[in-house]
Design an enzyme around this catalytic site. Sequence first.
Site, PDB file in Angstrom:
ATOM      1  N   ASP A  51       1.080  -1.423  -0.162  1.00  0.00           N
ATOM      2  CA  ASP A  51       0.128  -0.066  -0.141  1.00  0.00           C
ATOM      3  C   ASP A  51       1.097   1.591  -0.238  1.00  0.00           C
ATOM      4  OD1 ASP A  51      -3.643   0.758   1.817  1.00  0.00           O
ATOM      5  OD2 ASP A  51      -2.339   1.684  -0.011  1.00  0.00           O
TER       6      ASP A  51
HETATM    7  C1  GLC Z   1      -4.425   4.180  -0.528  1.00  0.00           C
HETATM    8  C2  GLC Z   1      -5.155   3.129  -0.005  1.00  0.00           C
HETATM    9  C3  GLC Z   1      -5.500   1.666  -0.956  1.00  0.00           C
HETATM   10  C4  GLC Z   1      -5.236   2.456  -2.425  1.00  0.00           C
HETATM   11  C5  GLC Z   1      -3.550   3.129  -2.678  1.00  0.00           C
HETATM   12  C6  GLC Z   1      -3.397   3.619  -3.913  1.00  0.00           C
HETATM   13  O1  GLC Z   1      -3.572   4.459   0.581  1.00  0.00           O
HETATM   14  O2  GLC Z   1      -4.534   2.160   1.301  1.00  0.00           O
HETATM   15  O3  GLC Z   1      -6.211   0.954  -0.984  1.00  0.00           O
HETATM   16  O4  GLC Z   1      -4.918   1.298  -3.557  1.00  0.00           O
HETATM   17  O5  GLC Z   1      -3.285   3.804  -1.489  1.00  0.00           O
HETATM   18  O6  GLC Z   1      -4.235   4.769  -3.939  1.00  0.00           O
END
Ligand code: GLC
Length: 748
Positions: free
Chosen positions: A279
Amino acid sequence: MKKLVGYIVLVLWCVSCVQQPATTPTNSIDAKVTALMEQMTWEEKIGQLHQVEGGQLTPQLYSEIAEGSVGSLLNCPKHLVNDVQRIAMQQSRLGIPLLIARDVIHGFKTIFPIPLGQAATFNPTLVEKGAEIAATEASSEGIRLTFAPMIDITRDPRWGRIAESLGEDPYLTSVLGVAMVKGFQGNDLTQSNKVAACAKHFAAYGFSEGGRDYNIADVSEHQLREVILPPFKAVADAGVASFMPSFNEINGVPASANAYLFKQILRGEWGWKGTVISDYFSIKQIKTQGFCETEAQTAALAIETGIDVDMMSYVYHQYLDSLLMDGSVSEKAINDAVRNVLTLKYKLGLFDNPYVDTLAQPVHYDVSHLAVAKQAAIEGAVLLKNEHNLLPLSASQLNSVAIIGPMADAPAEQIGTWCFDAEPSRSITPLMAITKELQDGPIIHYVPGLNYSRDVNTNQIERAVSAAKKSDVVLLFVGEEAILSGEAKCRARLDLPGAQAQLVAAVAATGKPVVMVVMAGRPLCIGNEIANANAVLYTFHGGTMAGPAISDLLFGKSIPSGKLPVTIPQAEGQIPIYYYQKETGRPPHHFTLIDDIPVGAKQTSLGFCTYWLDTGIEPLYPFGFGLSYTQFTYSDIQVSHQNFSATDTITVTCTITNTGKYNAYEVAQLYVHDPVASLTRPVKQLKGFQKVFIKAGEQEKVSFKLTNNDFAFWNAHNQFVAEPGTFTLYVAPSSDVAKGCSVSVVLE
Ligand code: GLC
């Protein structure tokens, strides 16, 4: 003798030639990846594991791509895709294409209801179609991987990301999560209109303590196995292309460094082969969480855990080469990660064609897309109350209609959270749709009453009240702005924001019939407001076509069929409250509510059972609940085996009768209860559902098939087993199974 030995050797050599194990065909992906990796430097390998923002082609990004130091981009706009791909394909030494990724959570341009609203449809076919349309629209702009489906189980509406979830139930989330993966990925990922899906967030993110985002999750192995992991196992078995770790720690170990989850369970027990993408910053956060001392150690922990790609932490980019040199990181860990990334790129056909067809016909907002989005909004709306069958309304019998509330004409709010590419100007709001529906008909008095959901300025409420007074019926649109749900948008109080409660009370005080439509990103504790309304439609955030869907439902062109995918609490203090509770040793068979307690009552006078003095034991509305404009009765439940063995498949049937006057869909739900086991079991668990169309006055028989697995659970030895004994099966209209039928069966 020598001749004989020579002969035997000759024969064995010939045989070995003939029986040479088939070398992997040179055209197989594995062979291609192997051949490519043999040419790659360690810098180029590490480059494939580095994912950065692609919003602007800065000189730094240009040079990183040209050097082969970047493997994937997130949030790269369409007009840049071909530029960055040409740099990667033509300027980098080995011409490896980039993977372009983005959050396409509930639609790209055509926005569908938030996933929680889609879950209320209990319609996997419709949910799959929605994901397929999202993939068509997103891939037309070069996006080939989406960070969806989000399949975190949660029973905590304080948590803002409940909006992105498919609710509290592992079975429903598994079925709909698989549907989304099928919709996004199709049967052939090389098709340019398909995108790789990503199962997130692995794991237990929905159990963040206090419903506060990013907080710790402290869960038992049993809870992990029974509730949290099943949807992830289901999508892994369905071939989801990628996984994403969650931000939280699980029992003290951050997910991005959690080898138990990613190596022992995901890769080991499940044998899943795919690509794990961290993430955003989640690898670097391992240090913040206090799990290591340096940023370099976060990179070592994550790569050895099996996190293949570093999204935006830059720690793979900065430290992996030195970690490799000093032996802190194994060559195998890096090579495995690179293989997973390159394999995904080959599966997507990117080496053959990474470019966007800029001359292709636009697909966004195709009428067929909007039609499916409208259907999803229709089926995702849950009718909670309909006193005296106030709904559906008949326009011909109305002279005037008051449309009131801050959500009646809020195009950006109705689409909900996590839709970066949406265009609110394309939203059709309830006000727009109802105005069109009632043209040449009753007069519409539109007064928002409040300018937005958090508005505390009550100076328009008087005008709203007067509009109500001069109307035959009030359509009251309340709820949450989109910004109040989603990531890092947690609320400790689950009321209607702003002065909406005053608005509802003031309008209800007129005595006019009030239809309240709730457009929110979560269940809200709005029992008082619901009591003030004569009919209540809970639509969550319904997307681009929320308006036409709501209008069709209110005026009877469509019949509500939605069922709650999550429990609605009476009060925040009941949280976590969910349908698969356990019996406990003091079941709440009878109790005294706070207002009924005699003054001076003695300590032991109330008896001792599990409940809350001020709310009792029941939620405001239970999981699976949803009314229709017609009525259904459940009867004649039958089973194919009264006694069954572990190898039997049981067929359960039940007759459902439409006793009302509207043809309509009903979602029949099958629950299983194991009253006695080596670990205590929930009082019921959803193990099947059937959405069936039944004409007024007619009957339909629903049928479910159960196998041994449906009676199994993770026991104290971490084995998934079904134990002999008696089970109760329920077929019912909601998790309030008393309104359905039941039968006992015995596993021998
Ligand atoms: C965010 C979220 C995740 C998302 C990623 C990319 O913080 O936790 O679900 O896919 O970053 O945007």
